[in-house]
Scaffold this active site. Structure first.
Site, mmCIF file in Angstrom:
data_model
loop_
_atom_site.group_PDB
_atom_site.id
_atom_site.type_symbol
_atom_site.label_atom_id
_atom_site.label_comp_id
_atom_site.label_asym_id
_atom_site.label_seq_id
_atom_site.Cartn_x
_atom_site.Cartn_y
_atom_site.Cartn_z
ATOM 1 N N PRO A 2 0.655 -1.081 -0.004
ATOM 2 C CA PRO A 2 0.182 -0.049 0.137
ATOM 3 C C PRO A 2 0.952 1.407 -0.097
ATOM 4 O O PRO A 2 1.748 1.423 0.729
ATOM 5 C CB PRO A 2 -0.579 -0.026 1.358
ATOM 6 C CG PRO A 2 -0.635 -1.668 1.975
ATOM 7 C CD PRO A 2 0.643 -1.951 1.197
ATOM 8 N N GLU A 3 0.626 2.097 -0.819
ATOM 9 C CA GLU A 3 1.181 3.718 -0.871
ATOM 10 C C GLU A 3 0.217 4.578 -0.448
ATOM 11 O O GLU A 3 -1.152 4.109 -0.342
ATOM 12 C CB GLU A 3 1.680 3.769 -2.438
ATOM 13 C CG GLU A 3 2.639 2.653 -2.816
ATOM 14 C CD GLU A 3 3.433 2.809 -4.155
ATOM 15 O OE1 GLU A 3 3.525 3.937 -4.423
ATOM 16 O OE2 GLU A 3 3.759 1.918 -4.658
ATOM 17 N N HIS A 93 -4.235 -15.028 10.295
ATOM 18 C CA HIS A 93 -3.064 -13.882 10.400
ATOM 19 C C HIS A 93 -3.985 -12.661 10.924
ATOM 20 O O HIS A 93 -3.628 -11.473 10.596
ATOM 21 C CB HIS A 93 -2.437 -13.569 9.337
ATOM 22 C CG HIS A 93 -1.896 -14.779 8.582
ATOM 23 N ND1 HIS A 93 -0.857 -15.436 9.173
ATOM 24 C CD2 HIS A 93 -2.387 -15.509 7.450
ATOM 25 C CE1 HIS A 93 -0.533 -16.435 8.335
ATOM 26 N NE2 HIS A 93 -1.343 -16.808 7.278
ATOM 27 N N ARG A 112 2.188 -11.043 6.475
ATOM 28 C CA ARG A 112 3.635 -10.906 6.521
ATOM 29 C C ARG A 112 4.155 -10.233 7.776
ATOM 30 O O ARG A 112 5.305 -10.020 8.047
ATOM 31 C CB ARG A 112 4.146 -9.946 5.207
ATOM 32 C CG ARG A 112 3.625 -11.116 4.098
ATOM 33 C CD ARG A 112 4.400 -10.498 2.717
ATOM 34 N NE ARG A 112 5.800 -10.465 2.718
ATOM 35 C CZ ARG A 112 6.698 -10.190 1.849
ATOM 36 N NH1 ARG A 112 5.805 -9.767 0.499
ATOM 37 N NH2 ARG A 112 7.894 -9.986 1.854
#
Ligand SMILES: [Zn+2]
Length: 274
Positions: A2-3, A93, A112
């Site tokens: 994500p940016e 997760h 992650r």
């Protein structure tokens, strides 16, 4: 990953469902994200508090609470926020769950675990380790051509690495950096101090253009990214260079090239970018 446009979409989809809600419980998986989560502290500042605002700076989300504390969140590589009924099984997760007074849960899911979730006193959040190092957010009014020109003159680095440096401009990542350089017609290995005023102005306009288009298209979704409503973006369908190695340039028809800069792939057109 994500940016700015993706984080902006997360903020926009969190806001209407979160602001005004009271947090009634906090659970964590016990596994660390990029850093360990202090569960006791999180409970102390969050449980019983009402969410007052959701904002964004660079790639960070800021959730201000009535307890005079602010949650600082970064989605890392693969983080996402999901609203769900408590009886819906939690996805694998799931690392943080905020129970809300409307009966829903806000879940932070991150396979992650490069994300960040920390709490700071609201009056000190701008001085926090995460936020104080950030350069200008390009959607702030103070991100002017003059600001960019001054930053470009401070270094002799290649312009692609410069764009990724969050201490200069906060929010641009690999995809939007490649796209902005293509639109500005600037070669990714060009040294920042060699860019004159006209090219700096072009780069400024291109940065704003790619970020605004990214938001208008609800973000770029190659793999993990979805907003807090679970909706993927469509900006990946409009990219000129990113991920298009060997495919024809939309302007000149020559194949898009790839090079590695700072361990990241840069996609560019050797003909259109000088
Ligand atoms: Zn071209």
């Amino acid at each position: 990953v994500p940016e700015l446009p993706e984080v902006e979409m997360v903020a926009r989809t969190l806001r209407p469902r979160l602001v005004g809600r009271r947090i009634v419980g906090v659970e964590t998986s016990g596994k660390p994200l990029r850093r360990p989560i202090d569960r006791a502290r999180l409970r102390k500042i969050a449980v019983g508090a009402t969410v007052e605002s959701v904002s964004r700076t660079g790639k960070y989300l800021l959730v201000a609470l009535s307890s005079q504390h602010t949650l600082v969140a970064h989605l890392g590589m693969s983080g996402r926020f999901v609203f769900a009924q408590p009886d819906v099984a939690r996805p694998p997760h799931t690392h943080v769950v905020l129970a809300l007074d409307d009966g829903l849960e806000l879940r932070y899911v991150d396979h992650r675990r490069f994300g960040i979730l920390r709490a700071y006193a609201t009056e000190r959040v701008r001085q926090s380790a995460e936020i104080r190092i950030l350069g200008m957010d390009p959607l702030e009014e103070a991100f002017t051509v003059e600001y960019l020109r001054a930053r470009l003159r401070e270094t002799k680095r290649d312009v692609k690495s410069f764009l990724l440096d969050q201490t200069r401009i906060a929010g641009v990542g690999n995809i939007y950096a490649c796209e902005a350089l293509f639109l500005a017609g600037i070669a990714p290995r060009r040294r920042t101090h060699t860019l004159g005023d006209a090219r700096a102005a072009k780069l400024h306009g291109a940065i704003l253009q790619v970020l605004r288009a990214g938001i208008a298209n609800r973000g770029t979704s190659f793999s993990d990214y979805v907003d807090a409503e679970g909706t993927a973006g469509e900006n990946q369908n409009t990219l000129h260079v990113y991920g298009r190695e060997g495919e024809p340039c939309h302007v000149c028809g020559r194949p898009i090239r790839r090079l590695v800069q700072g361990a990241r792939s840069t996609f560019y057109c050797a003909e259109c970018q000088r």
